[in-house]
Motif scaffolding. Sequence first.
Motif, mmCIF file in Angstrom:
data_model
loop_
_atom_site.group_PDB
_atom_site.id
_atom_site.type_symbol
_atom_site.label_atom_id
_atom_site.label_comp_id
_atom_site.label_asym_id
_atom_site.label_seq_id
_atom_site.Cartn_x
_atom_site.Cartn_y
_atom_site.Cartn_z
ATOM 1 N N PRO A 194 40.406 56.804 40.355
ATOM 2 C CA PRO A 194 40.949 57.872 41.216
ATOM 3 C C PRO A 194 40.728 57.653 42.711
ATOM 4 C CG PRO A 194 39.778 58.810 39.336
ATOM 5 C CD PRO A 194 39.501 57.347 39.319
ATOM 6 N N ASP A 195 39.698 56.888 43.091
ATOM 7 C CA ASP A 195 39.405 56.705 44.521
ATOM 8 C C ASP A 195 40.256 55.605 45.154
ATOM 9 O OD1 ASP A 195 38.258 54.481 43.360
ATOM 10 O OD2 ASP A 195 36.375 54.618 44.483
ATOM 11 N N GLY A 196 41.182 55.016 44.392
ATOM 12 C CA GLY A 196 42.052 53.984 44.925
ATOM 13 C C GLY A 196 41.603 52.575 44.603
ATOM 14 N N SER A 197 40.388 52.404 44.131
ATOM 15 C CA SER A 197 39.921 51.079 43.718
ATOM 16 C C SER A 197 40.393 50.812 42.287
ATOM 17 C CB SER A 197 38.406 50.997 43.796
ATOM 18 O OG SER A 197 37.786 51.921 42.916
ATOM 19 N N TYR A 198 40.179 49.595 41.825
ATOM 20 C CA TYR A 198 40.581 49.288 40.451
ATOM 21 C C TYR A 198 39.674 48.203 39.863
ATOM 22 C CZ TYR A 198 43.168 45.316 42.552
ATOM 23 O OH TYR A 198 43.520 44.187 43.244
ATOM 24 N N GLU A 199 39.586 48.223 38.550
ATOM 25 C CA GLU A 199 38.825 47.208 37.832
ATOM 26 C C GLU A 199 39.689 45.969 37.647
ATOM 27 O OE1 GLU A 199 36.850 46.393 33.422
ATOM 28 O OE2 GLU A 199 37.290 48.468 34.056
ATOM 29 N N SER A 200 39.058 44.796 37.829
ATOM 30 C CA SER A 200 39.755 43.539 37.650
ATOM 31 C C SER A 200 38.754 42.516 37.125
ATOM 32 C CB SER A 200 40.390 43.080 38.974
ATOM 33 O OG SER A 200 41.168 41.913 38.790
ATOM 34 N N PHE A 201 39.112 41.261 37.208
ATOM 35 C CA PHE A 201 38.163 40.215 36.831
ATOM 36 C C PHE A 201 38.478 38.949 37.633
ATOM 37 C CE2 PHE A 201 41.670 39.982 33.815
ATOM 38 C CZ PHE A 201 41.993 38.634 33.810
ATOM 39 N N LEU A 202 37.446 38.127 37.816
ATOM 40 C CA LEU A 202 37.583 36.842 38.475
ATOM 41 C C LEU A 202 37.825 35.801 37.394
ATOM 42 C CD1 LEU A 202 34.549 37.153 40.931
ATOM 43 C CD2 LEU A 202 36.954 37.657 41.419
ATOM 44 N N LEU A 203 38.972 35.186 37.427
ATOM 45 C CA LEU A 203 39.335 34.230 36.389
ATOM 46 C C LEU A 203 38.429 33.009 36.446
ATOM 47 C CD1 LEU A 203 41.324 33.490 34.120
ATOM 48 C CD2 LEU A 203 42.769 32.420 35.874
ATOM 49 N N ASP A 204 37.814 32.708 35.327
ATOM 50 C CA ASP A 204 36.945 31.536 35.226
ATOM 51 C C ASP A 204 37.776 30.268 35.478
ATOM 52 O OD1 ASP A 204 35.367 29.375 34.341
ATOM 53 O OD2 ASP A 204 34.305 30.652 32.921
ATOM 54 N N PRO A 205 37.364 29.414 36.431
ATOM 55 C CA PRO A 205 38.136 28.189 36.705
ATOM 56 C C PRO A 205 38.330 27.314 35.470
ATOM 57 C CG PRO A 205 36.502 28.557 38.420
ATOM 58 C CD PRO A 205 36.224 29.566 37.340
ATOM 59 N N LYS A 206 37.374 27.312 34.555
ATOM 60 C CA LYS A 206 37.533 26.525 33.332
ATOM 61 C C LYS A 206 38.660 27.082 32.466
ATOM 62 C CE LYS A 206 32.738 24.933 33.063
ATOM 63 N NZ LYS A 206 31.492 24.916 32.248
ATOM 64 N N VAL A 207 38.716 28.415 32.389
ATOM 65 C CA VAL A 207 39.795 29.050 31.625
ATOM 66 C C VAL A 207 41.128 28.773 32.298
ATOM 67 C CG1 VAL A 207 40.733 31.249 30.816
ATOM 68 C CG2 VAL A 207 38.260 30.850 30.748
ATOM 69 N N ARG A 208 41.151 28.848 33.640
ATOM 70 C CA ARG A 208 42.388 28.562 34.370
ATOM 71 C C ARG A 208 42.873 27.148 34.085
ATOM 72 N NH1 ARG A 208 40.646 29.092 39.193
ATOM 73 N NH2 ARG A 208 41.231 31.276 39.517
ATOM 74 N N GLY A 209 41.931 26.195 34.073
ATOM 75 C CA GLY A 209 42.302 24.806 33.793
ATOM 76 C C GLY A 209 42.844 24.616 32.396
ATOM 77 N N ARG A 210 42.210 25.273 31.418
ATOM 78 C CA ARG A 210 42.685 25.140 30.036
ATOM 79 C C ARG A 210 44.073 25.769 29.879
ATOM 80 N NH1 ARG A 210 37.153 26.400 28.685
ATOM 81 N NH2 ARG A 210 37.733 28.582 28.273
ATOM 82 N N ARG A 211 44.293 26.905 30.522
ATOM 83 C CA ARG A 211 45.599 27.562 30.440
ATOM 84 C C ARG A 211 46.682 26.685 31.050
ATOM 85 N NH1 ARG A 211 46.466 32.974 30.069
ATOM 86 N NH2 ARG A 211 47.694 32.976 32.011
ATOM 87 N N ALA A 212 46.352 26.045 32.202
ATOM 88 C CA ALA A 212 47.335 25.169 32.846
ATOM 89 C C ALA A 212 47.673 23.984 31.940
ATOM 90 C CB ALA A 212 46.799 24.683 34.191
ATOM 91 N N THR A 213 46.655 23.432 31.299
ATOM 92 C CA THR A 213 46.885 22.305 30.386
ATOM 93 C C THR A 213 47.739 22.732 29.198
ATOM 94 O OG1 THR A 213 44.779 21.287 31.020
ATOM 95 C CG2 THR A 213 45.754 20.579 28.935
ATOM 96 N N GLN A 214 47.446 23.899 28.649
ATOM 97 C CA GLN A 214 48.197 24.404 27.499
ATOM 98 C C GLN A 214 49.662 24.651 27.861
ATOM 99 O OE1 GLN A 214 45.794 27.808 26.640
ATOM 100 N NE2 GLN A 214 44.145 26.601 25.686
ATOM 101 N N ARG A 215 49.885 25.213 29.055
ATOM 102 C CA ARG A 215 51.272 25.444 29.471
ATOM 103 C C ARG A 215 51.998 24.124 29.699
ATOM 104 N NH1 ARG A 215 48.986 29.782 32.561
ATOM 105 N NH2 ARG A 215 48.820 28.369 34.351
ATOM 106 N N HIS A 216 51.295 23.152 30.296
ATOM 107 C CA HIS A 216 51.909 21.854 30.568
ATOM 108 C C HIS A 216 52.316 21.147 29.277
ATOM 109 C CE1 HIS A 216 52.681 18.059 32.608
ATOM 110 N NE2 HIS A 216 51.881 17.448 31.749
ATOM 111 N N ARG A 217 51.494 21.312 28.260
ATOM 112 C CA ARG A 217 51.773 20.670 26.973
ATOM 113 C C ARG A 217 52.747 21.468 26.111
ATOM 114 N NH1 ARG A 217 45.600 18.823 25.273
ATOM 115 N NH2 ARG A 217 45.381 17.170 26.856
ATOM 116 N N GLY A 218 53.145 22.643 26.587
ATOM 117 C CA GLY A 218 54.072 23.465 25.824
ATOM 118 C C GLY A 218 53.457 24.077 24.596
ATOM 119 N N SER A 219 52.148 24.345 24.639
ATOM 120 C CA SER A 219 51.446 24.914 23.491
ATOM 121 C C SER A 219 51.996 26.292 23.150
ATOM 122 C CB SER A 219 49.944 24.993 23.797
ATOM 123 O OG SER A 219 49.261 25.653 22.760
ATOM 124 N N ALA A 220 52.041 26.584 21.866
ATOM 125 C CA ALA A 220 52.504 27.901 21.413
ATOM 126 C C ALA A 220 51.440 28.972 21.659
ATOM 127 C CB ALA A 220 52.871 27.847 19.935
#
Length: 399
Positions: A254-280
């Motif tokens: 209600p005060d205008g702030s919001y909950e979020s998260f800092l994406l783990d660089p390791k997770v970011r790297g794995r996601r990029a690899t999975q997208r590059h490989r066309g993983s389902a």
Amino acid sequence: MGEAGHGLAVVSATRLTDRIGIGVLTRLIDRDLVDDVLAETGRVEQRSRLLPARVVVYYVLALCLFFGDAYEEVMRLLVAGLLFTGAWQKDWQVPTTGAIAQARQRLGSAPLQLLFERVAVPCAQRGTRGAWLGSRKLMAIDGFVLDIPDTKENDTAFGRSGGKKNPAPFPQVRVVGLGECGTHAIVAARLAAWRVSERALAGDLIGELGPGMLVIADRGFYSYRLWQAAAASGADLLWRVQSGPNLPVVRAFPDGSYESFLLDPKVRGRRATQRHRGSAHIEEPSGIPVRVIEYEVTNREGKGEIFCLITTIMDPGDASAADLAAAYQQRWEFESSLDEIKTHQRGRSGVLRSLVWAMATATLTVVESWQELKTWKCVWSTGSGQERQDGIRGEGTVW
């Protein structure tokens, strides 16, 4: 007996404020503490000298109080101040510059660093203005660069900015400090060559953080790993971040702030690899939970700037977005304290002192940097009314 009767080459125009300044310095740094530091660092003399190690400690501190004065003049002011406070009762001649240089070399950097660590403690009381957000003490991390004497030794140890084509006039040392916002007191610091980043030096300060602190930092300090390490210290964090981190809205408050998260660089790297490989199957994003506060600040020209802050304080009931935005502005108080060191205490474009002989080494430069922080901390603690209660000596003690 007057000062001339003590064999001092005294100029009658010595200012009362100079004498008082020495008195404040010696009151805040007890001689017994100095003796303990000298004993622990193995600097206690085996024979009587014209310049005992204890006097040299106070002398290198006085060099900061009287930055623009010659070495012999600073020594004269030191002894005159000690006479004024009744802490000096000996006939004594001001040593030559060469003798002072040798005494400083004998002292080295270790006593000044240990003295800083012993005396640089938090000063804020519960009623200190600008020092608290609820039960949390407002602390800030920031850094700056100091010019040091232009010698081969300093060039090798610290280097200089600008590269080979346009080098800076002097070698430089980088300093990162942790300080109280309310009192301007630096409670911890790290020094390194100018090439070492502020973020790397801030990592060395993690061990100084702890529960009960709200540590504020500007956007240049953020990295996922540094935030993770700082949060693990138990301190709460309030850091500004650049527009780079992707901060998805998990839940709005209600005060205008919001909950979020800092994406783990390791997770970011794995996601990029999975997208590059066309993983389902693409791994779900995950990381460190944070609360985000965004607001706009309008400058004098009417142009707005977006501030994006992240904090470990997840409950808006504990600290509202407005409270945290106001707390972040207290970081400028710490910037003001660094300005005292860089500009006002040493004078504009001032270079750290070294020996007038060709004996300026990297070690002596580190001594100077530690003493800058130490002396400044004492002066500001006095100005904020947070003086230590111990004195330089008991009745009847002589130097």
